[in-house]
Design an enzyme around this catalytic site. Structure first.
Site, PDB file in Angstrom:
ATOM      1  N   LYS A  49      54.605  40.795  26.951  1.00 26.25           N
ATOM      2  CA  LYS A  49      54.282  40.099  28.424  1.00 26.25           C
ATOM      3  C   LYS A  49      55.275  40.473  29.337  1.00 26.25           C
ATOM      4  O   LYS A  49      56.734  40.469  28.843  1.00 26.25           O
ATOM      5  CB  LYS A  49      54.131  38.779  28.341  1.00 26.25           C
ATOM      6  CG  LYS A  49      53.512  37.952  29.510  1.00 26.25           C
ATOM      7  CD  LYS A  49      53.273  36.539  29.241  1.00 26.25           C
ATOM      8  CE  LYS A  49      52.966  35.684  30.242  1.00 26.25           C
ATOM      9  NZ  LYS A  49      52.272  34.311  29.925  1.00 26.25           N
TER      10      LYS A  49
ATOM     11  N   SER B 238      47.882  33.155  31.255  1.00 29.50           N
ATOM     12  CA  SER B 238      49.016  34.111  32.182  1.00 29.50           C
ATOM     13  C   SER B 238      49.092  35.211  31.319  1.00 29.50           C
ATOM     14  O   SER B 238      49.784  36.347  31.927  1.00 29.50           O
ATOM     15  CB  SER B 238      49.954  33.245  32.154  1.00 29.50           C
ATOM     16  OG  SER B 238      50.852  32.995  31.256  1.00 29.50           O
TER      17      SER B 238
ATOM     18  N   ILE C 103      51.669  27.852  27.917  1.00 29.77           N
ATOM     19  CA  ILE C 103      52.097  26.628  28.368  1.00 29.77           C
ATOM     20  C   ILE C 103      50.991  25.751  28.638  1.00 29.77           C
ATOM     21  O   ILE C 103      50.821  24.605  28.512  1.00 29.77           O
ATOM     22  CB  ILE C 103      52.938  26.449  29.510  1.00 29.77           C
ATOM     23  CG1 ILE C 103      53.726  25.015  29.465  1.00 29.77           C
ATOM     24  CG2 ILE C 103      52.454  26.670  30.936  1.00 29.77           C
ATOM     25  CD1 ILE C 103      54.745  24.976  30.307  1.00 29.77           C
TER      26      ILE C 103
ATOM     27  N   SER D 124      47.945  30.069  27.953  1.00 29.60           N
ATOM     28  CA  SER D 124      48.135  31.411  28.345  1.00 29.60           C
ATOM     29  C   SER D 124      48.031  32.562  27.446  1.00 29.60           C
ATOM     30  O   SER D 124      48.119  33.884  27.572  1.00 29.60           O
ATOM     31  CB  SER D 124      49.552  31.469  29.077  1.00 29.60           C
ATOM     32  OG  SER D 124      49.349  30.859  30.368  1.00 29.60           O
TER      33      SER D 124
END
Lengths: 574, 574
Positions: free
Chosen positions: B160, B235, B256, B259
């Site tokens: 990521k 995410s 969190i 994600s």
């Protein structure tokens, strides 16, 4: 009047503004305090007590050593003395092999604890009848089955009062909490009971739990068993006095800034501040609910590093505290053999650059250096690393809620604030409540310091740092602890970093002719001056000299096993 | 115009008041965005690309399956397909035995990743030349020594983008951070390199990192490889698309509030949200600096539970992240054998009582129940436990700093706020900054919920809870994600509780004729209504159905090893 080196104009340092005491309101609480003290007396069985005339009336004016008294006293039998001087490991062996019964063991410890308390005032609550019943059941169990109930079968363990016990007042040193009776045992209590421990006494702590001394408006001050004028440390000072005076074989305290280590050091025993989340803190009364920046821990005080190891192994591996408290990690306590001296590198912190240690501590560090080197341990000097930054961050974090939680707990009783409470509430920004953003920024600064120390250990290949526990040996604590510890930097550093730290006796004691005051030393700062002024050599005669051994985060096992080596090396004549 | 079930009057839910966007200021940042995108294009080697005409122009208007395309395409060689469809465990075996070279492996993954990116827009940064050089060095190393450098020798791993890499722009989805070039690798990057992994691509994420979709003002939106209209999740949506489309064998995301798990579920792969502090998050760009109430984690996405296990074991046991980041615990990854079905008890959460899952998810749960039962696993129904309380606490904690950290990161670029950013900034109390005392009180409420869930697992003897990852399969994400996930309650619950949670594919896919909408269902609340309105069966055809498997805190190993059993059972015909 003894000169105790109390700071002058301490008020000029106070940063808290909101004194929540209320004398009128406090009057209404006095009957509750009286009733509580009457219970304490009622539960101190008369057959264990010594005649009152044996206890000097001037304990708070003239140094008295309870340790020496207990060595010589005829009120304890030889068997009592023998049993109460055993290590936990030996007690467990003797109980398991049925050479000793749990009842015999409990009886001896109860006897000694009651006498010790007459001199030191370490206890908040006794429940010896209950304990004797438990001991009887344990004896029946082993006699019927041949097995122990758990690794702490029949071991008398003292616990700090703030650790909640079902059905028993749990006040944590706050007068207003005399009304609080938990319905459920704290996780630690559940674990200890499950492992077969015998609980019989809960021990004293300071108002707010935030002094490195133990004095409050309920029980009063706990005296150091080595010298009645000195502090037993805090906040687990009752534990310090109890374990130090062998009123228990091992005890459980808690620590957010030095609260296990100061009592252990002042009272001449071992004390472990484990890394967070190995020993549960669930079910304790404190002002720290939901506070995660500098996290409190519970941990043991005992007389040998091996006993500390035995406790940790039993509590974690057999106790499985995570089944009751998910904050605890299911991280087994590893068997780590005592290291070979040649495999160990130690860095010694002679002076953190902020507040210079008193002469006996410097002598202790020098002696340790010599003995470790002769044994083959590699010793280097620890160069102070972000000490002032750590102090600033940590002490801001202690009060970053503007003391709101503390004041909420103090206010309902209107109890007067003790000098060291005012000092603790003046740390950092005192009554100024920071924002969440500021709290996070302090956390981030903390994390930067943690990374720097981790790098230090890894890159310098340092296994352990040895440092002073406090600027001096136990300070004087008469007059409401006014000369008690003000500078927490030597202990709070390791709380901020969350590093496992074991206090270990050096086998040395303060000796005025050797430990002279350096009249030429110029204090570096007002806090240094406060602490230096307290060094009055004659006042501290025979106080034990104990140091901290710190290792990497979650390498608690290595710290304790090095503690065993340290203990052995310090006993060597050389 | 496709009906995507976007919520109407979403503005009425906005609780944030301070829109920090500034169109004029944003104009000045556009050249930087352009330069960044040009670099991305420049680093996508022409030899790997397919002709532009192969890529439909209407990907955002008409469903397109990149997965199907890659199965059939002649632009990938058979060897490319074979290599990129291997498990990590098999790749490692083949590389170790020198049946495959690191260069061959890297070449195939680079090829597939570049094509996959042409359809899904998952990548933020490629650096394939650098990767090929690394692969060459790894090949030389094994050829010269006969040994691998570490357990991830030659394994291509996607990461990521928010995980910092030395010398490379690391923006985390915030336009203003296009100026940020870390000097040092994040701990995870250091560990992966040390273990021999080959890094070649960094993957997309949403503005603020707080959508369960991946769209930002730099890279734009990442498409789901199963259906171009749908969200790849967030995410870590770039990771979802990359791993889901086998552009990498395994990838690292962060989580969190869901994600890692939303992207894994939406893109049909496994994804583990480990317990905190097992995988380092140090060195990542995020708004969470110093935030400790709901703690972000990093973790892997992959195609088999065994690969997840292999990654965790390698990262932790061989990587020793705690030597670089003291936040990580030196808690070894244990070998836990795949359990016997009869020894396992699973509780299934069919509906959390707040927002009802869509038809395909309910069918998935029912099918799982049946297959687990036939295999001998004990299955009970999970009765919702403090769901609304957990949602309230968690979502207040997400914004308890009044979005200050987010706004500080958004403001310098003036970039426009995307709809899901506005939604995330409206969680809890939106722009209202709570006090430290309120933050602690939320932490304490969180701890009460944690204790209740721990008790549930222990007292009911439940090993795992199986639950929906999200209300539905991947939602539609065209039009700036406006129909993207709004309700995070199914994933965020496990973040609040810090319980290890593995997303696992069921092997089932949405099928409109089976997964009808229940027209009689009356939404329970506005948020339920928003989510129910999005269920338009035809829109989701062939989207994978994946569920969450949750175990006790720090029993990550048990969760993953049950994942292996789950995978096996779900493959059984029955």
């Amino acid at each position: 009047m003894v000169d105790i080196g109390a700071p002058v104009n301490i008020e000029s340092f106070y940063k808290f503004t909101d004194d929540v005491s209320n004398p009128e309101l406090f009057e209404s609480w006095k009957p509750k305090i009286k009733a509580y003290l009457e219970d304490l007396d009622k539960e101190s069985p008369a057959q264990y007590k010594i005649p009152e005339k044996e206890v000097p009336e001037d304990l708070d004016e003239k140094s008295f050593s309870t340790i020496e008294y207990l060595k010589d006293t005829m009120y304890l039998t030889d068997s009592d003395k023998k049993i109460t001087e055993m290590s936990v490991v030996d007690l467990a062996k003797n109980i398991t092999s049925r050479k000793l019964s749990s009842v015999e063991v409990m009886n001896s410890f109860a006897h000694r604890a009651i006498i010790l308390n007459q001199f030191t005032n370490f206890a908040s609550q006794f429940f010896i009848k209950e304990a004797m019943n438990t001991a009887k059941l344990l004896d029946e169990y082993i006699n019927n089955t041949g097995n122990v109930i758990g690794p702490l079968h029949g071991i008398p363990i003292s616990v700090k009062e703030q650790i909640g016990m079902a059905g028993k007042i749990t006040h944590g040193g706050w007068v207003a909490w005399l009304d609080y009776i938990p319905e459920e045992d704290a996780t630690t209590i559940k674990v200890l009971k499950k492992l077969g421990a015998v609980l019989y006494v809960r021990t004293n702590e300071p108002q707010t739990l935030m002094h490195l001394d133990s004095n409050n408006n309920i029980i009063g001050r706990t005296r150091n068993p080595y010298n009645s004028l000195l502090s037993s440390g805090g906040s687990s000072g009752g534990e310090g006095a109890c374990v130090g005076g062998r009123g228990s074989a091992i005890g459980v305290g808690s620590d957010i800034g030095g609260s296990i280590r100061a009592p252990a050091a002042f009272c001449g025993c071992f004390g472990l501040r484990p890394s967070t989340r190995r020993i549960s803190t669930a079910g304790g009364v404190s002002s720290g609910r939901g506070q995660e920046s500098v996290v409190a821990v519970e941990g043991p005080l005992a007389h040998t590093a091996k006993d500390i190891d035995y406790f940790m192994k039993s509590y974690i591996n057999a106790g499985k505290p995570w089944e009751d408290d998910p904050w605890c990690m299911p991280m087994p306590w590893r068997e780590v053999a005592k290291p070979e001296p040649r495999d160990v590198t130690v860095a010694i912190m002679y002076d953190n650059g902020m507040v210079k240690p008193h002469a006996p501590i410097s002598r202790g560090l020098k002696t340790v250096e010599g003995k470790l080197k002769s044994s083959g341990v590699k010793v280097i000097k620890f160069e102070p690393l972000m000490i002032e930054e750590a102090y600033d961050v940590c002490h801001q974090l202690y009060t970053c809620d503007g003391n709101n939680a503390q004041k909420e707990m103090l206010k309902p009783s209107g109890e007067p604030l003790l000098p060291l409470t005012k000092w603790a509430m003046s740390m950092g920004n005192g009554d100024k409540c920071l924002s969440i953003t500021e709290n996070r920024s302090l956390n981030a600064r903390r994390d930067t310091i943690r990374a720097a120390y981790n790098k230090y250990f890894i890159e310098k290949k340092v296994d352990f740092v040895i440092s002073p526990t406090y600027v001096g040996v136990a300070p004087c604590a008469i007059e409401n602890g006014i000369a008690g510890p003000y500078y927490w930097g030597y202990t709070s550093l390791w709380n901020l970093l969350d590093l496992p730290t074991l206090v270990a006796p050096t086998g040395l004691y303060q000796y005025p002719p050797s430990d002279l005051k350096d009249p030429s030393y110029k204090p570096r700062s007002p806090i240094d001056e406060i602490e230096q002024n307290k060094y009055i050599p004659e006042l501290f005669r025979d106080a034990p000299i104990c140091l901290q051994i710190t290792g990497r985060r979650y390498f608690d096992e290595e710290v304790v096993s090095f503690g065993e080596l340290f203990e052995e090396i310090m006993k060597n004549k050389s």
